[in-house]
Design a protein around this motif. Structure first.
Motif, mmCIF file in Angstrom:
data_model
loop_
_atom_site.group_PDB
_atom_site.id
_atom_site.type_symbol
_atom_site.label_atom_id
_atom_site.label_comp_id
_atom_site.label_asym_id
_atom_site.label_seq_id
_atom_site.Cartn_x
_atom_site.Cartn_y
_atom_site.Cartn_z
ATOM 1 N N GLN A 44 -13.371 -77.841 -7.805
ATOM 2 C CA GLN A 44 -14.601 -78.649 -7.311
ATOM 3 C C GLN A 44 -15.631 -77.617 -6.757
ATOM 4 O O GLN A 44 -15.272 -76.549 -5.952
ATOM 5 N N GLU A 58 -13.172 -74.728 -5.230
ATOM 6 C CA GLU A 58 -11.828 -74.916 -4.834
ATOM 7 C C GLU A 58 -10.930 -75.242 -6.068
ATOM 8 O O GLU A 58 -11.270 -76.297 -6.782
ATOM 9 N N ALA A 59 -9.804 -74.771 -6.196
ATOM 10 C CA ALA A 59 -8.893 -74.898 -7.277
ATOM 11 C C ALA A 59 -8.051 -76.000 -6.745
ATOM 12 O O ALA A 59 -7.378 -75.843 -5.806
ATOM 13 N N LEU A 60 -7.885 -77.339 -7.503
ATOM 14 C CA LEU A 60 -6.829 -78.085 -7.263
ATOM 15 C C LEU A 60 -5.968 -78.652 -8.201
ATOM 16 O O LEU A 60 -6.333 -78.625 -9.409
ATOM 17 N N PRO A 73 -2.071 -84.382 -6.573
ATOM 18 C CA PRO A 73 -1.190 -83.670 -5.596
ATOM 19 C C PRO A 73 -0.511 -84.690 -4.560
ATOM 20 O O PRO A 73 0.593 -84.306 -4.306
ATOM 21 N N ILE A 77 2.998 -83.062 -4.292
ATOM 22 C CA ILE A 77 3.108 -81.887 -3.513
ATOM 23 C C ILE A 77 4.185 -81.740 -2.363
ATOM 24 O O ILE A 77 4.613 -80.588 -2.138
ATOM 25 N N ILE A 86 7.549 -75.548 -4.748
ATOM 26 C CA ILE A 86 5.964 -75.286 -4.672
ATOM 27 C C ILE A 86 5.820 -73.414 -4.729
ATOM 28 O O ILE A 86 4.675 -73.140 -4.739
ATOM 29 N N VAL A 93 -0.446 -71.483 -10.017
ATOM 30 C CA VAL A 93 -1.692 -71.913 -9.447
ATOM 31 C C VAL A 93 -2.443 -70.589 -9.234
ATOM 32 O O VAL A 93 -3.833 -70.561 -9.662
ATOM 33 N N GLU A 149 -6.594 -70.619 1.129
ATOM 34 C CA GLU A 149 -6.902 -71.690 1.958
ATOM 35 C C GLU A 149 -5.734 -72.075 2.739
ATOM 36 O O GLU A 149 -4.639 -72.495 2.169
ATOM 37 N N ASP A 180 -8.977 -77.817 6.776
ATOM 38 C CA ASP A 180 -8.595 -78.819 7.576
ATOM 39 C C ASP A 180 -8.742 -78.543 9.130
ATOM 40 O O ASP A 180 -8.075 -79.058 9.958
ATOM 41 N N ARG A 203 -12.446 -83.244 6.374
ATOM 42 C CA ARG A 203 -13.190 -84.220 5.930
ATOM 43 C C ARG A 203 -13.359 -85.367 6.946
ATOM 44 O O ARG A 203 -14.359 -86.006 7.206
ATOM 45 N N GLU A 236 -16.450 -79.993 4.180
ATOM 46 C CA GLU A 236 -15.821 -80.607 2.993
ATOM 47 C C GLU A 236 -15.814 -82.113 2.989
ATOM 48 O O GLU A 236 -16.018 -82.682 4.122
ATOM 49 N N GLY A 237 -15.712 -82.818 1.883
ATOM 50 C CA GLY A 237 -15.897 -84.344 1.909
ATOM 51 C C GLY A 237 -17.169 -84.722 2.385
ATOM 52 O O GLY A 237 -17.390 -85.880 2.629
ATOM 53 N N GLU A 239 -20.121 -86.861 1.339
ATOM 54 C CA GLU A 239 -20.244 -88.078 0.159
ATOM 55 C C GLU A 239 -21.785 -88.550 -0.024
ATOM 56 O O GLU A 239 -21.978 -89.215 -0.755
ATOM 57 N N GLY A 257 -17.761 -81.527 -1.863
ATOM 58 C CA GLY A 257 -17.820 -82.879 -1.584
ATOM 59 C C GLY A 257 -18.321 -83.868 -2.766
ATOM 60 O O GLY A 257 -18.966 -83.278 -3.602
HETATM 61 P P1 C2E Z 1 -7.401 -80.361 0.493
HETATM 62 O O1 C2E Z 1 -7.006 -79.062 0.238
HETATM 63 O O2 C2E Z 1 -7.962 -80.921 1.960
HETATM 64 O O3 C2E Z 1 -8.331 -80.515 -0.682
HETATM 65 C C1 C2E Z 1 -9.362 -81.507 -0.792
HETATM 66 C C2 C2E Z 1 -9.192 -82.851 -1.379
HETATM 67 O O4 C2E Z 1 -10.166 -83.608 -0.938
HETATM 68 C C3 C2E Z 1 -8.993 -82.802 -2.797
HETATM 69 O O5 C2E Z 1 -8.007 -83.904 -3.008
HETATM 70 C C4 C2E Z 1 -10.321 -83.386 -3.218
HETATM 71 O O6 C2E Z 1 -10.341 -83.850 -4.560
HETATM 72 C C5 C2E Z 1 -10.832 -84.172 -2.200
HETATM 73 N N1 C2E Z 1 -12.187 -84.362 -2.121
HETATM 74 C C6 C2E Z 1 -13.208 -83.578 -2.418
HETATM 75 N N2 C2E Z 1 -14.274 -84.010 -2.036
HETATM 76 C C7 C2E Z 1 -14.213 -85.167 -1.150
HETATM 77 C C8 C2E Z 1 -15.114 -86.188 -0.900
HETATM 78 O O7 C2E Z 1 -16.216 -86.079 -0.765
HETATM 79 N N3 C2E Z 1 -14.587 -87.419 -0.368
HETATM 80 C C9 C2E Z 1 -13.282 -87.513 -0.463
HETATM 81 N N4 C2E Z 1 -12.625 -88.815 -0.216
HETATM 82 N N5 C2E Z 1 -11.981 -86.606 -1.107
HETATM 83 C C10 C2E Z 1 -12.769 -85.415 -1.544
HETATM 84 P P2 C2E Z 1 -6.587 -83.724 -4.004
HETATM 85 O O8 C2E Z 1 -7.332 -82.848 -5.170
HETATM 86 O O9 C2E Z 1 -6.140 -84.991 -4.159
HETATM 87 O O10 C2E Z 1 -5.771 -82.710 -3.177
HETATM 88 C C11 C2E Z 1 -5.205 -83.172 -2.102
HETATM 89 C C12 C2E Z 1 -4.339 -82.378 -1.249
HETATM 90 O O11 C2E Z 1 -3.278 -81.536 -1.943
HETATM 91 C C13 C2E Z 1 -5.271 -80.974 -1.176
HETATM 92 O O12 C2E Z 1 -6.068 -81.270 0.362
HETATM 93 C C14 C2E Z 1 -4.331 -79.943 -0.513
HETATM 94 O O13 C2E Z 1 -3.974 -80.047 0.596
HETATM 95 C C15 C2E Z 1 -3.167 -80.418 -1.737
HETATM 96 N N6 C2E Z 1 -3.356 -79.480 -2.975
HETATM 97 C C16 C2E Z 1 -3.968 -79.653 -3.837
HETATM 98 N N7 C2E Z 1 -3.820 -78.553 -4.656
HETATM 99 C C17 C2E Z 1 -3.039 -77.786 -4.326
HETATM 100 C C18 C2E Z 1 -2.217 -76.589 -4.683
HETATM 101 O O14 C2E Z 1 -2.349 -76.080 -5.792
HETATM 102 N N8 C2E Z 1 -1.267 -76.084 -3.955
HETATM 103 C C19 C2E Z 1 -0.950 -76.662 -2.725
HETATM 104 N N9 C2E Z 1 0.038 -75.959 -1.891
HETATM 105 N N10 C2E Z 1 -1.531 -77.714 -2.214
HETATM 106 C C20 C2E Z 1 -2.427 -78.331 -3.064
#
Ligand code: C2E
Ligand code: CA
Ligand code: CA
Ligand code: CA
Length: 279
Positions: A44, A58-60, A73, A77, A86, A93, A149, A180, A203, A236-237, A239, A257
């Motif tokens: 993102q 940010e890598a997700l 996730p 997760i 993890i 990752v 992060e 966060d 967010r 972040e977030g 919109e 976002g």
């Molecule tokens: P996070 O670190 O807070 O990541 C941001 C999340 O918010 C991501 O969801 C992203 O898609 C979402 N997001 C970004 N912009 C917006 C926006 O404008 N509005 C809304 N409503 N959401 C937005 P995602 O990809 O579902 O990831 C959720 C959580 O899962 C992440 O929250 C993080 O805590 C965890 N996560 C994701 N990838 C990894 C990883 O590789 N390792 C670990 N340990 N945790 C991960």
């Protein structure tokens, strides 16, 4: 073929809640999934609000499950954390994010920082620092283009050991972000003792900016606090254009976002990065 695909997606949605209850099955599938390369990363974009340029991503992580389809996730997760999986997943990752970032740099794109999420379970693992060092060495990525992060709650719960470990990471040259921020009751004084480079405003403070006066006050205060402490502040977030305008008025440096871009496949992100550079 397209409508068949759509139908089968419905089936997944109906069966998923039942499937996800079976933790042991999912756990075993996760274990083999890591080995079989079923996980992938989406990126993102993060934009500098003044220049309008992409400065990071940010890598997700996502899981292309052979039967259930694409999983987010939120669906795996927690289980990965509880089981300890993890650690190997996070190792993958980190390495993949470094490899991909190096590949973008090698193809002549403007260097950016890629952020990787680190959960508490990984942070407590003794091997984290060597995993990160190995990932950098094996991929050839300069440490400064990797950011870890760490959530606010992780840092507070492990405050004693956290500072030492974070110092080690800073010596290695990687960047550290507090994720966060604002959700975890950290004292503002504690913030000063962590060797951080960035602060990501949660967010939940951004989502109501347009109509919640107290959220506006909080966001504004966090942004100026971060600036005073010499940190790069990321919202972040984001919109809406209105949220963007408010953040710009507070001189928030970086934004991320849906308003600017959703998490996307690496190939698509590479194209976006290339476009951003066209004068
Ligand atoms: P996070 O670190 O807070 O990541 C941001 C999340 O918010 C991501 O969801 C992203 O898609 C979402 N997001 C970004 N912009 C917006 C926006 O404008 N509005 C809304 N409503 N959401 C937005 P995602 O990809 O579902 O990831 C959720 C959580 O899962 C992440 O929250 C993080 O805590 C965890 N996560 C994701 N990838 C990894 C990883 O590789 N390792 C670990 N340990 N945790 C991960
Ligand atoms: Ca994050
Ligand atoms: Ca976050
Ligand atoms: Ca709120």
């Amino acid at each position: 073929a397209k409508s068949a695909g759509r139908d089968s997606f419905k089936v997944y949605e109906q069966t998923r809640p039942e499937r996800s209850v079976n933790k042991l099955t999912l756990l075993e599938e996760m274990r083999t999934g890591i080995e079989n390369g079923e996980f992938f990363l989406e990126y993102q974009p993060q934009y500098n609000l003044v220049s309008g340029r992409i400065v990071g991503a940010e890598a997700l992580v996502r899981w292309q499950h052979p039967a259930l389809g694409r999983m987010m996730p939120g669906e795996f997760i927690t289980l990965a954390e509880e089981s300890g999986l993890i650690v190997p997943l996070g190792r993958w990752v980190t390495r993949e994010a470094c490899r991909q970032n190096k590949e973008w740099q090698e193809s002549g794109l403007m260097p950016i920082t890629v952020g990787v999420n680190v959960s508490a379970r990984q942070f407590r693992d003794d091997g984290l620092i060597s995993d990160v060092r190995d990932a950098l060495e094996e991929t050839g990525l300069a440490a400064t283009y990797l950011e870890l992060e760490l959530t606010e709650s992780l840092l507070i719960k492990n405050a004693d050991q956290a500072v030492g470990l974070m110092d080690d990471f800073r010596r290695l040259g990687v960047k550290l972000a507090i994720d966060d921020f604002g959700t975890g009751y950290s004292s503002l004084a504690a913030l000063k003792s962590f060797p951080l480079t960035r602060l990501k405003i949660d967010r939940s403070f951004i989502s109501d900016l347009d109509f919640d006066e107290s959220d506006r006050c909080i966001a504004k205060a966090i942004i100026s606090l971060g600036r005073e402490l010499g940190l790069c502040v990321v919202a972040e977030g984001v919109e809406t254009a209105k949220q963007q305008a408010f953040l710009a008025s507070c001189r928030c440096e970086v934004v991320q976002g849906y308003h600017f871009g959703r998490p996307m496949a690496a190939r698509k992100f590479g194209k976006l990065l290339a476009m951003t550079l066209t004068p």
